[in-house]
Write an enzyme that holds these catalytic residues in place. Structure first.
Site, PDB file in Angstrom:
ATOM      1  CG  ASN A   1      -2.083  -0.943   1.045  1.00 39.49           C
ATOM      2  OD1 ASN A   1      -2.172  -1.637   0.035  1.00 39.49           O
ATOM      3  ND2 ASN A   1      -2.950  -1.019   2.035  1.00 39.49           N
ATOM      4  CG  MET A   2      -0.405   4.510  -2.690  1.00 42.09           C
ATOM      5  SD  MET A   2       0.606   5.620  -3.640  1.00 42.09           S
ATOM      6  CE  MET A   2      -0.014   5.341  -5.269  1.00 42.09           C
ATOM      7  CE  LYS A   3      -1.930   6.465   5.410  1.00 39.85           C
ATOM      8  NZ  LYS A   3      -3.260   6.443   5.986  1.00 39.85           N
ATOM      9  N   GLY A   4       2.356   2.464   3.165  1.00 42.32           N
ATOM     10  CA  GLY A   4       3.464   1.684   3.706  1.00 42.32           C
ATOM     11  C   GLY A   4       3.310   1.365   5.171  1.00 42.32           C
TER      12      GLY A   4
END
Lengths: 267, 528
Positions: free
Chosen positions: A145-148
């Site tokens: 996910n983008m957020k990590g």
């Protein structure tokens, strides 16, 4: 003092302070080499003096001396709960320990993108899934996910990485076929459930399938999960494994380094 | 201890949830699913299974629905075809089912009997099944007359202590469940095998295997219920039993749970969509039937908003949880559930190192209590930031216990120090229960003694979460629930209306669709 024997950090130079002995390493409880440890377990018998002695005897068999069962409680009918302390009479030779480690130097987000741009000169493709019956996606999502995770961006955020997260309960063959279709560079497998070693069997199955189709060398195979490690993954036939605390940039660092290594071997 | 929250905003949230559910409700009423048809058959007494060539048992209810689906006649409802065959062949429901399972009978080829006679036959079976379920509810009430009830609907008692057993063998689970009950557990959840949510049938018989738990089967329900009844009598306290009405067999598990007197079911309107990638329509239709079953049986539902906080950041995404709780509440009301049976879910999942994180957790927990005053809120322990340090984990769980009791949660799922390591050992559960018994006892009335500082950190945080929830709900109202899910309004997961598993099992009802079990449920629930 040698490199295998040295005073502990910050110790005053005094004859009473014993050195760390790497050839005979033991737990430090309250003094160097005292080997003191705590142990906790449950026995399927009621608490009794006999149960207490049985608990102590078990600890002696484990290699403890000076055993103290400091607490015995009734957990429920027919079960007793113990806390024990003892000094372990074993030691290990720390200088002889070798561990298989992932071959990479951890890098940051920008550095990784830059390396891909300059050394690989195209976007790299990574596909991932939780395979088999395992329905857990927390680890997989943390990587993709983008957020990590913990402030470390996920693979989807990397401009130079094309990342595809297939989610959970993906059969091994579907993951491989999707990787072929995507022309992936690396395959990431997440495994959380460990009952009856199904995580290990899943990984081995994946590699057998990859071998059968002649795809073993086409991808970098990576596993991840709380009960997975690099040695275990290598044992299952994969290239690398990541355990608890892994950040997306760790995985990305490895994939880039390994791809560069493979490119250089080809030259 | 109450927060000053904007009542208008709360009312707005509820009225938006109503609008959102109205659109979905129309879709629900026009459709049924293979799982609902099988549930109806099960309530009507079809509980057998036949052994396939590979040695596995396949349920009769599935054999019937599979055949009707194949012959393109399921849209009239499985119950109709079953009763039609019973009349023509003069055979019992189970005999007809066995013939279908053995492939000796095609239900759609049997001449149609008089509609009134068929419906009468079916309604008699449905009524018998529903009566049995109502009786089980009465049995629970009777037990609660002479046994202590750890649950207090006015929350004067501390939350119910809920633990899981997950040995993977139902018989081993019994040993551990009894031990847990003796150590203070009020609710036992038998964890299912991780694969089960995606099976489109309920396995048959007792089971001694599975991954991360063992299968939910009618026989396993019976085995555990019997053991817990014995233990309840011994302890003088009623021990509740939980399972999972989620996945592709959501309505069937609800029916079996009702028949075998389970007390709680995990039963969420959106969980399957978001976290198991089950088709949206399938889940929404199935949850409605499942919750009607829960309403009739007085089974507490537990919703799954805690999961949102494991995939999305817990500090930033409290509003998703609250918005979803409003929707879950609404969907449950639509299924005739009472608020006092809605274990709306949430969790303490913020990063423990976040400055004043404990204050923010108190704010969210108290806010949830104040907004849903009658709901036995289901509070889930830290999992995301548990990493194997059992000593820190034990302390972290202790704070969770304190937050839970002071904010009067209803159902408290105990954290285990060994979370993220393995499914709990007997000793882990004992340690966790001892700590919880201490804190719930020692701080039993703490919530009644404290007052929040007006405009303090806690109050402001709760007001912020409420305001953000309203904004999110307004967005959902504008674009509709389906698109909201597609656009990642919850848990940062995107799903499409026709994607996901189980979509094939959704069908539009025929003009003469007939489901006597659903009808009987409606009658009973409206009568109430």
């Amino acid at each position: 003092m040698s490199k295998d024997s040295f005073l502990p950090y910050g110790a005053p130079n005094h004859s009473s302070v014993k050195p760390v002995d790497l050839k005979n390493l033991k737990p430090y409880g309250d003094a160097m080499n005292d080997g003191r440890m705590q142990v906790n377990f449950t026995l399927p018998v009621e608490p009794s003096p006999e149960a207490q002695e049985a608990a102590a005897e078990l600890m002696r068999k484990m290699g403890f001396v000076d055993v103290k069962i400091v607490d015995m409680q009734k957990a429920s009918e027919g079960f007793s709960f113990f806390v024990g302390y003892g000094a372990i009479n074993h030691s290990v030779d720390f200088t002889k320990i070798t561990v298989l480690k992932v071959e990479t130097v951890f890098k940051g987000f920008d550095e990784i993108n830059e390396l891909i741009r300059t050394k690989i000169k195209r976007k790299i493709r990574i596909i991932g899934a939780t395979t088999g019956f395992d329905a857990h996606t927390v680890g997989l999502d943390a990587m993709f996910n983008m957020k990590g995770y913990k402030g470390d961006y996920g693979l989807e955020r990397y401009p130079m990485i094309e990342a595809k997260n297939m989610g959970a309960q993906v059969p091994n063959i579907e993951l491989l076929e999707a990787a072929i279709k995507m022309n992936a560079d690396a395959i990431m497998v997440s495994q959380v459930v460990t009952e009856k070693d199904c995580h290990i069997n899943n990984l081995k199955d994946l590699m057998v399938l990859a071998d059968k189709h002649g795809w073993r060398d086409r991808f970098i195979f990576i596993s991840g999960g709380p009960r997975l490690s690099h040695p275990l993954s290598v044992e299952c036939g994969l290239d690398a494994g990541f355990g608890t605390g892994t950040l997306p940039s760790h995985v990305a660092s490895y994939v880039v380094d390994e791809l560069i290594r493979r490119l250089e071997r080809k030259k | 201890m109450k927060l000053r929250l904007n009542k208008t905003q709360i009312a707005q949230c509820r009225s938006i949830a109503k609008v959102v559910s109205r659109d979905v409700g129309k879709m629900i009423s026009q459709h049924s699913t293979v799982a609902i048809e099988r549930s109806a058959l099960r309530v009507m007494g079809i509980c057998g299974a036949h052994k396939k060539a590979d040695g596995q048992f396949y349920p009769h209810a599935n054999a019937i629905v599979d055949q009707l689906e194949k012959d393109n006649v399921l849209a009239r409802g499985a119950s109709f075809w079953l009763a039609n065959a019973m009349l023509q062949l003069e055979k019992s429901a189970e005999d007809v089912a066995a013939l279908v399972a053995e492939d000796k009978l095609r239900l759609s080829e049997i001449p149609l009997q008089k509609k009134a006679a068929v419906e009468k036959t079916a309604r008699a079976l449905a009524k018998a099944g529903v009566t049995k379920i109502v009786e089980q509810k009465k049995n629970r009430k009777n037990l609660l007359k002479h046994l202590d009830d750890p649950h207090d609907p006015s929350f004067k008692k501390p939350p119910m202590k809920y633990v899981i057993v997950a040995s993977g063998n139902i018989f081993e689970d019994v040993v551990q469940a009894r031990a847990a009950a003796q150590a203070g557990a009020d609710v036992i959840a038998v964890i299912r095998s991780t694969a089960q949510s995606l099976l489109d049938y309920v396995p048959h018989g007792s089971t001694t295997e599975g991954f991360g738990g063992t299968y939910a089967t009618q026989e396993n329900f019976r085995i555990m219920r019997r053991a817990l009844d014995e233990e309840s009598e011994k302890l003088g306290r009623y021990i509740r039993l939980t399972n999972y009405s989620s996945g592709l067999c959501m309505p069937e598990i609800a029916s079996l749970a009702a028949i075998e007197r389970l007390d709680f079911l995990l039963c969420d309107s959106l969980y399957g969509i978001l976290f198991r990638d089950i088709n949206m329509k399938r889940t929404l239709i199935d949850q409605h039937f499942s919750r009607m079953m829960c309403a009739l049986s007085e089974i507490f539902i537990n919703t799954g908003e805690d999961n949102y906080l494991t995939t999305a950041d817990a500090v930033e995404n409290g509003h998703q949880v609250l918005a979803s709780q409003f929707l879950n509440e609404r969907f449950a009301l639509d299924a005739h559930m009472k608020e006092s049976f809605m274990g709306l879910g949430h969790a303490m999942e913020m990063n423990p190192w976040h400055p004043n994180g404990i204050l923010l957790e108190i704010a969210r927990a108290q806010m949830t209590r104040d907004i849903f005053p009658k709901a036995p809120l289901k509070y889930m322990p830290p999992t995301r930031h548990m990493e194997g340090d059992i000593f820190f984990g034990h302390v972290y769980d202790a704070i969770f216990n304190l937050v839970s009791v002071m904010t009067k949660q209803g159902i408290h799922l105990l954290g285990m120090p060994t979370e993220a390591i393995h499914t709990p050992l007997l000793g882990d559960r004992y340690m966790a229960l001892k700590s919880c018994n201490y804190i719930f006892g020692g701080a039993a009335d703490l919530g009644d003694e404290l007052i929040f500082r007006p405009n303090g950190k806690i109050e402001k945080w709760s007001q912020k979460v409420l305001k953000e929830s309203l904004q999110l709900l307004k967005k959902i109202e504008r674009i509709g629930l389906y698109r909201a899910i597609e656009e990642k309004c919850f848990a940062e997961v995107s799903r499409s209306l026709t994607g996901g598993k189980g979509f094939k099992g959704v069908f539009e009802k025929h003009a003469e669709y007939f489901n006597p079990v659903q009808d009987a449920l409606e009658v009973e629930l409206v009568k109430r």
